[in-house]
Motif scaffolding. Structure first.
Motif, PDB file in Angstrom:
ATOM      1  N   ASP A 122       0.920  -1.163  -0.128  1.00 49.08           N
ATOM      2  CA  ASP A 122      -0.039   0.143   0.068  1.00 49.08           C
ATOM      3  C   ASP A 122       0.794   1.349  -0.077  1.00 49.08           C
ATOM      4  N   LEU A 123       0.266   2.455   0.107  1.00 49.57           N
ATOM      5  CA  LEU A 123       0.933   3.541  -0.115  1.00 49.57           C
ATOM      6  C   LEU A 123       1.873   3.824   1.258  1.00 49.57           C
ATOM      7  N   THR A 124       1.530   3.407   2.482  1.00 45.65           N
ATOM      8  CA  THR A 124       2.426   3.559   3.495  1.00 45.65           C
ATOM      9  C   THR A 124       3.594   2.595   3.253  1.00 45.65           C
ATOM     10  N   ILE A 125       3.487   1.475   2.657  1.00 43.36           N
ATOM     11  CA  ILE A 125       4.772   0.692   2.586  1.00 43.36           C
ATOM     12  C   ILE A 125       5.396   1.281   1.526  1.00 43.36           C
ATOM     13  N   GLN A 126       5.189   1.858   0.458  1.00 45.73           N
ATOM     14  CA  GLN A 126       5.863   2.688  -0.477  1.00 45.73           C
ATOM     15  C   GLN A 126       6.653   3.756  -0.058  1.00 45.73           C
ATOM     16  N   ASP A 127       5.889   4.665   0.748  1.00 49.80           N
ATOM     17  CA  ASP A 127       6.419   5.757   1.491  1.00 49.80           C
ATOM     18  C   ASP A 127       7.745   5.381   2.420  1.00 49.80           C
ATOM     19  N   THR A 128       7.480   4.203   2.884  1.00 48.78           N
ATOM     20  CA  THR A 128       8.756   3.764   3.937  1.00 48.78           C
ATOM     21  C   THR A 128       9.920   3.338   2.936  1.00 48.78           C
ATOM     22  N   LYS A 129       9.320   2.484   1.984  1.00 48.34           N
ATOM     23  CA  LYS A 129      10.546   2.091   1.002  1.00 48.34           C
ATOM     24  C   LYS A 129      11.415   3.250   0.409  1.00 48.34           C
ATOM     25  N   ASP A 130      10.588   4.079  -0.030  1.00 51.68           N
ATOM     26  CA  ASP A 130      10.953   5.348  -0.725  1.00 51.68           C
ATOM     27  C   ASP A 130      12.028   5.997   0.235  1.00 51.68           C
ATOM     28  N   LYS A 131      11.612   6.136   1.353  1.00 48.60           N
ATOM     29  CA  LYS A 131      12.410   6.871   2.587  1.00 48.60           C
ATOM     30  C   LYS A 131      13.889   6.124   2.468  1.00 48.60           C
ATOM     31  N   TYR A 132      13.715   4.917   2.893  1.00 51.53           N
ATOM     32  CA  TYR A 132      15.067   4.207   2.713  1.00 51.53           C
ATOM     33  C   TYR A 132      15.791   4.058   1.733  1.00 51.53           C
ATOM     34  N   SER A 133      15.199   3.975   0.628  1.00 54.25           N
ATOM     35  CA  SER A 133      15.788   4.069  -0.758  1.00 54.25           C
ATOM     36  C   SER A 133      16.877   4.903  -0.907  1.00 54.25           C
ATOM     37  N   ARG A 134      16.351   6.220  -0.396  1.00 54.31           N
ATOM     38  CA  ARG A 134      17.024   7.625  -0.393  1.00 54.31           C
ATOM     39  C   ARG A 134      18.278   7.600   0.660  1.00 54.31           C
ATOM     40  N   LYS A 135      18.349   6.777   1.541  1.00 54.06           N
ATOM     41  CA  LYS A 135      19.479   6.749   2.507  1.00 54.06           C
ATOM     42  C   LYS A 135      20.664   6.288   2.202  1.00 54.06           C
ATOM     43  N   ASN A 136      21.690   7.090   2.287  1.00 53.17           N
ATOM     44  CA  ASN A 136      23.270   6.550   1.660  1.00 53.17           C
ATOM     45  C   ASN A 136      23.694   5.383   2.425  1.00 53.17           C
ATOM     46  N   ASN A 137      23.121   5.199   3.506  1.00 52.46           N
ATOM     47  CA  ASN A 137      23.631   3.752   4.198  1.00 52.46           C
ATOM     48  C   ASN A 137      22.422   2.611   4.131  1.00 52.46           C
ATOM     49  N   CYS A 138      21.722   2.482   3.424  1.00 54.40           N
ATOM     50  CA  CYS A 138      20.519   1.739   3.207  1.00 54.40           C
ATOM     51  C   CYS A 138      20.811   1.179   1.643  1.00 54.40           C
ATOM     52  N   THR A 139      20.597  -0.225   1.716  1.00 55.32           N
ATOM     53  CA  THR A 139      20.314  -1.077   0.385  1.00 55.32           C
ATOM     54  C   THR A 139      18.960  -1.714   0.420  1.00 55.32           C
ATOM     55  N   ILE A 140      18.207  -1.890  -0.653  1.00 58.06           N
ATOM     56  CA  ILE A 140      17.260  -2.265  -0.701  1.00 58.06           C
ATOM     57  C   ILE A 140      17.345  -3.923  -1.094  1.00 58.06           C
ATOM     58  N   ILE A 141      16.666  -4.745  -0.410  1.00 57.75           N
ATOM     59  CA  ILE A 141      16.707  -6.364  -0.723  1.00 57.75           C
ATOM     60  C   ILE A 141      15.757  -6.618  -1.600  1.00 57.75           C
ATOM     61  N   LYS A 142      16.177  -7.043  -2.688  1.00 60.69           N
ATOM     62  CA  LYS A 142      15.238  -7.394  -3.852  1.00 60.69           C
ATOM     63  C   LYS A 142      14.954  -8.687  -4.224  1.00 60.69           C
ATOM     64  N   ALA A 143      15.754  -9.478  -3.573  1.00 64.17           N
ATOM     65  CA  ALA A 143      15.644 -11.018  -3.739  1.00 64.17           C
ATOM     66  C   ALA A 143      16.176 -11.614  -2.406  1.00 64.17           C
ATOM     67  N   ILE A 144      15.312 -12.584  -2.098  1.00 67.93           N
ATOM     68  CA  ILE A 144      15.699 -13.097  -0.523  1.00 67.93           C
ATOM     69  C   ILE A 144      17.031 -13.631  -0.581  1.00 67.93           C
ATOM     70  N   HIS A 145      17.731 -14.114  -1.456  1.00 67.38           N
ATOM     71  CA  HIS A 145      19.085 -14.758  -1.372  1.00 67.38           C
ATOM     72  C   HIS A 145      19.913 -13.912  -1.068  1.00 67.38           C
ATOM     73  N   GLN A 146      19.745 -12.271  -1.533  1.00 70.76           N
ATOM     74  CA  GLN A 146      20.682 -11.203  -1.076  1.00 70.76           C
ATOM     75  C   GLN A 146      21.010 -11.325   0.586  1.00 70.76           C
TER      76      GLN A 146
END
Length: 188
Positions: free
Chosen positions: A16-40
């Motif tokens: 939902d939009l809340t999750i999208q907002d949170t993901k967007d926030k963390y994707s802009r952080k220099n010290n955060c990597t988005i995990i796209k696949a479980i094996h990562q």
């Protein structure tokens, strides 16, 4: 330098939009990597913080893709199932710190994940935290804590609004994880 964080959302592209907002926030952080696949998860540093997103509840240990109940494609997973099927054998066994980002994640879901990872799966150093209150995302600051009969406040380190649990599911203080500057894994 801020500790490395990894953002993980267990429901793929259903959100939902809340999750999208949170993901967007963390994707802009220099010290955060988005995990796209479980094996990562296998490649994250032991001293990093794994952030798990999803809606939690005050009276149950479920994590959901949507806050509303009447959403046709809503997905739900029990905290224990998440620990046993998605985290176990994907997260390094020496990993230390997980924080749930959803409302009330520290009430039922965090202790269940910590207990199962520690007692059944062998993650002896694991500490899992989650919010004790309802929260919302502010894209320019920390999560905002909703307090009864008061104005919302910005969460702060050691505020007491994040509850932490060790590998036995017992309440503990926030872990002070020392990071190794040579530990960063540029695998992503």
């Amino acid at each position: 330098m801020p500790r490395q964080q990894y953002y993980f959302y267990p429901f793929g592209n259903i959100f939902d939009l809340t999750i999208q907002d949170t993901k967007d926030k963390y994707s802009r952080k220099n010290n955060c990597t988005i995990i796209k696949a479980i094996h990562q998860l296998q490649h994250i540093e032991d001293s990093s913080t794994l952030l798990i997103d999803g809606h939690c509840g005050e009276s149950h240990d479920l994590i959901a893709s949507h806050f509303e109940d009447d959403v046709p494609n809503k997905q739900v997973i029990k905290a224990g199932v998440l620990a046993l099927t998605k985290l176990n054998n994907n997260l390094p066994k020496n990993h230390i710190k997980i924080r749930l980002l959803g409302c009330y994640g520290g009430i039922k879901a965090a202790p269940e994940i910590a207990r199962l990872l520690g007692t059944i799966c062998g993650y002896q150093s694991i500490v899992v935290g989650g919010y004790s209150k309802s929260v919302f995302v502010d894209p320019k600051s920390r999560h905002i804590i909703n307090l009864p009969d008061r104005d919302p406040i910005e969460n702060s380190t050691n505020s007491g609004y994040v509850l932490w649990y060790n590998s036995q599911g017992t309440s503990v203080a926030k872990p002070n994880v020392q990071s190794d500057p040579n530990e960063y894994n540029p695998h992503f």
